[in-house]
Each structure stands twice: as structure tokens, then as C-alpha cells.
Design an enzyme around this catalytic site. Structure first.
Site, PDB file in Angstrom:
ATOM      1  N   LYS A 349      -1.867  10.606  10.125  1.00  0.00           N
ATOM      2  CA  LYS A 349      -1.822   9.739  11.259  1.00  0.00           C
ATOM      3  C   LYS A 349      -2.404   9.730  12.450  1.00  0.00           C
ATOM      4  CE  LYS A 349       1.768   7.526   8.637  1.00  0.00           C
ATOM      5  NZ  LYS A 349       3.162   7.086   8.942  1.00  0.00           N
ATOM      6  N   ARG A 383       4.975  11.436   1.659  1.00  0.00           N
ATOM      7  CA  ARG A 383       4.099   9.559   1.258  1.00  0.00           C
ATOM      8  C   ARG A 383       2.685  11.118   2.103  1.00  0.00           C
ATOM      9  NH1 ARG A 383       2.198   5.587   3.918  1.00  0.00           N
ATOM     10  NH2 ARG A 383       1.711   3.897   1.780  1.00  0.00           N
TER      11      ARG A 383
END
Length: 405
Positions: A349, A383
Site C-alpha cells: 500500500k 490479506r
């Protein structure tokens, strides 16, 4: 040193009992003393100031402490927050006292909330029950959710799995690398992304779900906030729904999940994918995330979803700044108070790239470091795009962190 004086770290009730055995404590005292090993800081919000004053007095009488607003000590009307400081034993005794208090002021409700919060927070494992009756126990092993985006525009793997063969090969690789579940998504929810129609999303995900189900022995999650897509995906073989909106974008979603009997991930998002990174602000980040997730859980319960089918996700990167994301990871344990397993998605991210000044292809180490902290702070499902590496890190962390569970 004559006495070797030091602070000891005690992880869980079993280790506290081991210390008592070393000290030759009478076995009859194990249960009583173990509740005094665990120390809590519990915040109560929106408490009537009269109730706050009573709570302060009772905590002091029990040997604990309560941090209160100066408005309470000045006998002002209104409400405020209270922080309780004490051992589990003290808080259990406070709960008992407040439950039978002769005054109103919401003390009975506060008593129940204290008891439930302590029970939730102290849980070391949770059951996740699937539609076929099979169960995940999130105690000793961190569960790994592999990301399979069947999209042309996802921030990391966009376009990589657009053909059926490529998607199936990606899924097989994740299974071999240690994934426990594969999260299939047909619409990018990266910051600034444009939504796609349900028809287009179905065209992307249904063939992939069917192919994976036929070829691989692996659970499948459908990453969607559309109830129609969720319904068709479940019929095609999906075992779980991952709703990034926490049941807020589609009023029918909770009902679809309930009728299918599948588990669901409810995630916190500030705004929507197109606008969520437009200067996100919070007065109290963790409080607002917790409240949002409680409301999502309530929606699920009202629709008929059993509590053992709900997983919570604080939504790293979904309407958060770099600082917000770091605070979530550092304070993730506060969400244990919700009493459900915590899922978190960190890999690749943008906040990692901003901190380390690297592009999306060079964020592995930063993501794994943040993931390790998240696991230590309470995450039980990770995840990730990088299944093999994450599974190894999780296995190492589990051997250290979950050994007493």
C-alpha cells in the site's frame, strides 16, 4: 545484582500460572491471582457525569483508578469520557457493584459493557463458521488471504490476472505458497478508482471462481460491495463475502449474506473509493473506526447474520493518511474489544511507499514489517499480494506470539 529486580512480561493466563508455580503459590490461588496479572485501560465514552463520579469513587475503593474530566469534579451537568485503570479482578468487581447500584444514570448498561469488553478483549481465539458447517479457529495460526484482482486497474496487480488461465495459475501459486483463502475481486477500489457495473464485475469474477473451485482445494472470498455480485459469486462457489463498505453501500448486502449463511468481512472506509483520499480527517481515529464497525456488526445481526460469521477490518488506506495507517497498526489491539477476528490488508500500500520512498514493486519488506506488528497487536487474518513471504513471517510470529494460546 543482589535481587535481580526487573519487569517481567507475562503473555496469557498459562504463563501467569507458570510464574505462580515457580513461586510455589498454593494451587487454590491460581484462579484468583491470574485475574490480577492482567491490567487494563478501558475507556467509557458518553458517560453521564453523575455516573462518572460514582465510577471514580468505586474504582478507588477497589484499589483501581479512574481518569475523569474536570467537569465531573466540578459537578457540571452533561456527559464525558472515563478511563478505567485496573486489573481484571478490579474491573470484574466494579461490574458487580455497578450492576446493583440504586441510582440510574446508565450504570446498569455500563456494567454490562465493561463485562462484555473485558470478555471480548481477553479472547485468544474466535470461531468463523462457514455455510457448510466447517470452522476456522483463529487461535494458533494466522490465516493468510491471498489477493487475486481480476481487474485492469488495481494499484498493484491490475491486468496481471485478466485471462482465466492467468487467474487460475495465480490461484494455484497462492495455494502452494500457503494461502488459506483467496480473495477474488472484479472492481478496483484503489483511491480515485471509478466504479464498474455489476454486469462487468460478474463477467470478470464468476468464471474465475468456478475454475478455482474446480481445480483447487481452497476457500474463496468475493471482494465486492454489491449484493447482486455477492449472490451470484456465492452460487458459483464463493465461501465468504469481503465488503469494503461494511454493509453501507448496498442495503441488500447483509440480507444476502445472512440467507447464504456465509461469513463476511466488514471494513471501515471513509467516504468512497473515488473520494476517500481527499483530505480524510478524524476527531478520534480508533474510536470512529470502532463505532463504524459496531454499526456494521449491528446491521449484520439485524439481518440475521450470526456473530460467529463476522470479521472486522479497519481499512488500511481507505480514507486514511500515512499517519492514520500507522496509528491503526500501532493501536490495532483496541479492536479486540469488538470480540471478532481482525483482518488487515497492508501489503504494497501507498503509505509504505511514502515512508520508504519506493514504488509499488519495492514495498515487500516494509509491508512485512508492518504486518508483523499487526499480528503482534491482534490481527488474525492477513490479506496480502505476497502470500509466500507473508506466510513465513506469520508462521514465525505465531511460534512466538501464540505459543500460550
Amino acid at each position: 545484582m543482589k535481587h535481580n529486580t526487573r519487569v517481567i512480561e507475562v503473555q496469557g493466563e498459562k504463563e501467569s500460572i507458570r510464574w505462580m508455580e515457580k513461586l510455589n503459590v498454593h494451587p487454590g490461588g491460581f484462579k484468583i491471582m491470574s485475574t490480577k496479572f492482567r491490567y487494563y485501560r478501558v475507556i467509557l465514552e458518553n458517560v453521564d457525569n453523575r455516573a462518572a463520579s460514582i465510577i471514580k469513587q468505586e474504582m478507588l475503593s477497589l484499589g483501581g483508578e479512574a481518569v475523569i474530566s474536570q467537569d465531573v469534579s466540578r459537578f457540571r451537568e452533561g456527559s464525558s469520557s472515563v478511563i478505567l485503570l485496573g486489573t481484571e479482578k478490579i474491573l470484574i468487581n466494579l461490574k458487580k457493584k455497578l450492576s446493583s447500584y440504586p441510582f440510574p444514570f446508565g450504570l446498569t448498561g455500563i456494567s454490562k459493557e465493561i463485562g462484555q469488553t473485558i470478555e471480548n478483549y481477553s479472547k485468544n481465539s474466535h470461531r468463523i463458521v462457514f455455510a457448510d458447517g466447517s470452522v476456522w479457529e483463529t487461535g494458533r495460526k494466522t490465516c493468510i488471504m491471498g489477493v487475486l484482482n481480476v481487474t485492469p486497474d488495481s494499484f498493484s496487480d491490475g491486468g496481471k490476472f485478466m485471462t482465466l488461465d492467468a487467474a487460475l495459475a495465480g490461484a494455484e501459486a497462492m495455494v502452494n505458497d500457503g494461502a488459506d483463502i483467496i480473495d477474488v475481486g472484479g472492481e478496483s477500489t484503489r483511491p480515485g478508482s471509478e466504479p464498474v457495473s455489476a454486469e462487468e464485475e460478474l463477467k470478470r469474477v464468476i468464471p474465475v471462481i468456478k475454475a478455482i473451485k474446480k481445480k483447487c482445494n481452497i476457500r474463496i472470498s468475493i471482494d465486492t460491495y454489491k449484493s447482486g455480485v455477492a449472490r451470484e459469486a456465492i452460487q458459483a462457489g464463493a465461501d465468504m463475502v469481503n465488503d469494503v463498505s461494511g454493509f453501507t453501500f448496498d442495503a441488500k448486502m447483509a440480507g444476502i449474506v445472512a440467507s447464504a449463511g456465509v461469513p463476511a468481512v466488514v471494513m471501515h472506509m471513509h467516504g468512497n473509493p473515488k473520494t476517500m483520499q481527499n483530505d480524510p480527517r478524524y476527531d478520534d481515529l480508533m474510536s470512529e473506526i470502532s463505532l463504524f464497525l459496531r454499526k456494521s456488526m449491528k446491521k449484520g445481526a439485524e439481518a440475521g447474520i450470526d456473530s460467529d460469521k463476522i470479521i472486522v477490518d479497519p481499512g488500511i488506506g481507505f480514507g486514511k493518511t500515512v499517519e492514520h495507517n500507522l496509528e491503526i497498526i500501532g493501536k490495532l489491539g483496541t479492536l479486540k474489544s469488538l470480540g471478532r477476528p481482525i483482518l488487515i490488508g497492508i501489503s504494497r500500500k501507498s503509505f509504505i511507499g511514502k515512508i520508504l520512498n519506493v514504488d509499488v514493486s519495492d514495498r515487500l519488506e516494509g509491508g512485512l514489517a508492518a504486518t508483523a506488528v499487526a499480528i503482534m497487536n491482534g490481527a488474525s487474518i492477513i490479506r496480502t499480494h505476497d502470500v509466500r513471504e507473508t506466510a513465513k513471517v506469520a508462521a514465525m510470529l505465531d511460534s512466538i506470539h501464540r505459543q500460550d494460546e
